[in-house]
Structures are given as structure tokens and as C-alpha cells.
Design an enzyme around this catalytic site. Structure first.
Site, PDB file in Angstrom:
ATOM      1  CB  CYS A  50      -0.976   0.016   1.177  1.00  0.00           C
ATOM      2  SG  CYS A  50      -0.207   0.447   2.763  1.00  0.00           S
ATOM      3  CB  CYS A  99      -2.767  -2.535   3.471  1.00  0.00           C
ATOM      4  SG  CYS A  99      -1.108  -3.249   3.386  1.00  0.00           S
ATOM      5  CB  CYS A 119      13.457 -10.043  11.478  1.00  0.00           C
ATOM      6  SG  CYS A 119      14.262 -11.175  10.343  1.00  0.00           S
TER       7      CYS A 119
HETATM    8 FE    FE Z   1       0.490  -1.601   3.713  1.00  0.00          FE
END
Ligand code: FE
Length: 133
Positions: A50, A99, A119
Site C-alpha cells: 500500500c 493494509c 526482521c
Molecule cells: Fe500496507
């Protein structure tokens, strides 16, 4: 932040299959396979799905793990932490707050000043270089 809500079909149409597998199905890329693990340029790491700003190069460090590693998110509100009990382990999953795409995991063996190690899969990120002035 602005929520991004798309169907699996929409994400599948937008993302490469390997990025879809990581971002939307929580797959983990092979260590040292991603280009951004070795990236040391100044800039911003944004969500590969996104585009939300997630990490800054100023918090990136060399973990030796083969995955891009950060000691903190660019904004704590942009990276959501979720308990992950998959694969017989209890881990902290990092997801994009906008998102809900999978990014990676957070471990408590990072460097100062936070002691945390985000990570993150290289495939889950896009890098936006800071323009040179
Ligand atoms: Fe996103």
C-alpha cells in the site's frame, strides 16, 4: 493513518506472486535473497502493498540474518504487532497498520537504543531514496 482495504482478488491482481505470498499469506523469503537486505542508501522503506511509510534507513542495521533489519519503525502507529502462534512458536508478527499486510517478525535481540529487531522481508518493502541535494 488511512486504512487500505482490498479483497484477495484485488491484491492478487496488483502484486507479483512472490510478493503476494509474503504480504498476504505471511510467507518468508529465503535469507539473503532480497535486494534490500544489502541496501545502505538513505531513504524510506514503504509497504510493498500500500505504500505506507514503515521504516527509515536511520534505523536500519546489519543483523547478519539476511533480512532487512530495523531497531524501530518510522512511526509506531504504522507497524502493528500481532501475536503469532504459527509453526509451533510464539512470535510477534509485524504487519502494516494501513493494509494489514505481513511484513515480518519482531525479536528482542536488537541493538541499542531499543533492543528490538524488526526482521522484515525485503519483498514486503519498497525503498524510496532520499533525493540528493
Ligand atoms: Fe500496507
Amino acid at each position: 493513518m488511512q486504512r487500505v482495504d482490498k479483497s484477495n482478488a484485488e491484491w492478487r491482481a496488483e502484486l507479483d506472486p512472490e510478493r503476494y505470498a509474503v504480504l498476504r499469506e505471511a510467507a518468508t523469503e529465503a535469507p539473503f535473497s532480497g535486494a534490500l537486505s544489502r541496501n545502505h542508501a538513505d531513504g524510506s522503506y514503504v509497504c510493498g502493498a500500500c505504500g505506507a511509510a514503515l521504516f527509515s534507513s536511520t534505523a536500519k542495521f546489519e543483523s547478519g540474518s539476511g533480512w532487512p533489519s530495523f531497531f524501530e519503525p518510522a512511526d509506531a502507529a504504522h507497524v502493528e504487532l500481532v501475536e503469532d502462534r504459527s509453526h509451533g512458536m510464539i512470535r510477534t508478527e509485524a504487519v502494516c497498520a494501513a493494509c494489514k499486510s505481513h511484513l515480518g517478525h519482531v525479536f528482542e535481540d536488537g541493538p541499542a537504543p531499543t533492543g528490538q529487531r524488526y526482521c522484515i522481508n525485503s519483498l514486503a518493502l519498497d525503498f524510496v531514496a532520499t533525493p540528493k541535494t
